[in-house]
Design a protein around this motif. Sequence first.
Motif: not given
Lengths: 394, 289
Positions: A249-250, B2-4, B9-12, B132-135
């Motif tokens: 995923k990452y 931090l954003m990742q 964390g919000l998803s969990q 760098d952020l993966v959603i």
Amino acid sequence: MKTTSKWKLPLGVLAAMGIMAGTAVADDTTGLTDTTIKVGVMGPFSGNASSYSKAQIGEMAYYKMINDQGGVHGRKFELIEEDTACQPAKGIAAAKKLVSQDKVFMMHGNSCSGVAMAVKDIVVESGTPWIVAHAVNPNISMPPTPNVFHGVPAGPAYGYTMGKFVMSKPGTKNVVMVEHSNDWAKSYADPTRDYMKTKGVEPTMVLAMERGQTDATAQVLKIRQAKPDFIVASLYEAETVIFLKDLKKYGITDIPVMGAAGTDLENTLARIGDIDTVKNYYVPHAFIDTVDGPGMKKWNDMILKYYPGETITGFSYVSIGSAVAAVQALKNAGPDLTREKFIAELDKIKDFDTGIFATNITWSADDRHGVKESAVAGFVDGKPTVMKSWNQPM
Amino acid sequence: MLMQLTVSGLSQGAIYALIALSLTVVFRATTVVNFGHGDFVLGGAFGVYVLVVMLGLPFLPSAIAAIALMFACGILISRGFIDPIKAGPHIGFAMMSISLGYIFRGTTRSIWGREVLPMPRVFDIPPIFVGDLVITGDAMIISGTVAILLAGFFVVFYKTSIGKVIQAVYQSERGATLIGINVKRFHDMMWGAGLAMGAVAGILIAPISLLHPDLGAGFLIRGFAAMTLGGFGSLGGAVAGGLILGVTEQYAGAYINTALIDITSYLVILVVLVVRPSGLFGKRAVVRV
């Protein structure tokens, strides 16, 4: 105190039974006739770990094949199955029955380390030769006792294999370890660390991932920063899948991951369903070939001959290697078989090629861990492949 | 990073929020803390597994059927096991819920053993990359589904006549009875709703976590921690507590030690009970003397 006459008969019977039980256990030819050898096969044939009993199925298929070939010195194996359900209490009852009631000559089998540790004292005290053919806790046969033999790679053997494989990749200096905080993971991770240390490498990072965690983002992001050459993951099956998926995923798809023996390639791929995620995943593999490989065909045919419809997995082969060694020792002991002669012959098994284990068995009175290392399986060109070391197929 | 961690964390946390909310719904309505809820969360997932993987039915109707089944299970538990012991000591509810959960777990174990079952991914949405952020698709599906569900729940609760009835019973069962509300049926419905909402959480997480009978215990403790953090009995607090817990686990794991992830829930319970027993949004108990 005076014993009344009404108690004399029952007390006398009890005393006689006690004497008889004692003499039965002590006999060196217990469980033998001119035509049979009684073998106690304990395993989790029911319960939530019943898939492990495939190990006993494979072993019994081998003994049945030897019977069809005429047995050993005219004696055929009489196999007595006892279910432990992978529960120590049931295992203790099963061991007592095999030793005292069935009076077996030897015991062979035992998945589930907890059960094996629970019955150890009973078996040792009885003097029954016992080949532990699946449970991996090294303490079952360490320190050595006169009648206990380990016929499968124990935890340290797998850990040694893991460390050796990791270090066989040229240029490996930076290793990150991810592991559960339990004895199971420790039994793999500690010997891995010990081996790496002998090569001058200490893990740059040790990360915890506990059972039941459904996300490995924190671990994976730390790994991404550490940029390791290799990752050692001592994780159970479900967490392995979660961890590998999160690596993908990452965007971490090019760092190899060495898993522990609790997982296997085929099942991990089936659970993830994506070869790209597991293409760099490696696991200890005790056998000469993969389940579908040509090297295992004769063993698969043997199992299916005696147990038609049996689904064959890696567990099916675990106990066969030590059965091959046991039969060799029985042959070497000659027709005038005793437990003492059998144990002496087991101790003479040196560098013995079982034809199924990737490494040979060596036993001695000082060291009963018969299988000291294992091979490794990984995907090569998308196909499960057994390897001696990095990029070196068997 | 931090954003990742926040996104993950919000998803969990969305899953924890749903579990905490489903626990709170039952707790508010019946004062029963459902210690078997972790296992019931997996009930929905096992239902979907049977219907989709074993029977080959399409996902969406299977998911709806599994949720409906868990709703029915909730009613059955309320009528068959909780109502008959209502006059007994309160501890009996806890014992009953633990027993029911373990029976459910034992049943799944006897069928599937310790096998770790893969759940099919139904909506395979590609991830979105922002620098760098993966959603991930999973994060979007979980967060989106939970957000819609929670919005629907709170609209019903605060803006409809049904919600007003629920609030009335929450405030006073005796008063509700006097104005003609069938409280017994209300308890049945709340048990049903609690198990159905838990089932949604199980169905959402199972494709990521895989499915095995022992998975529920971890969800239960996280649900309790979110409840405690948000304040016992606070519906909004349960949601906020779940989200905060999810993010806290990630931050603690990444910035302090990964070993903390597993004990964050326990630490949260401990700290909240000592520092602020009413949690973030719970009402402080006032006793008139």
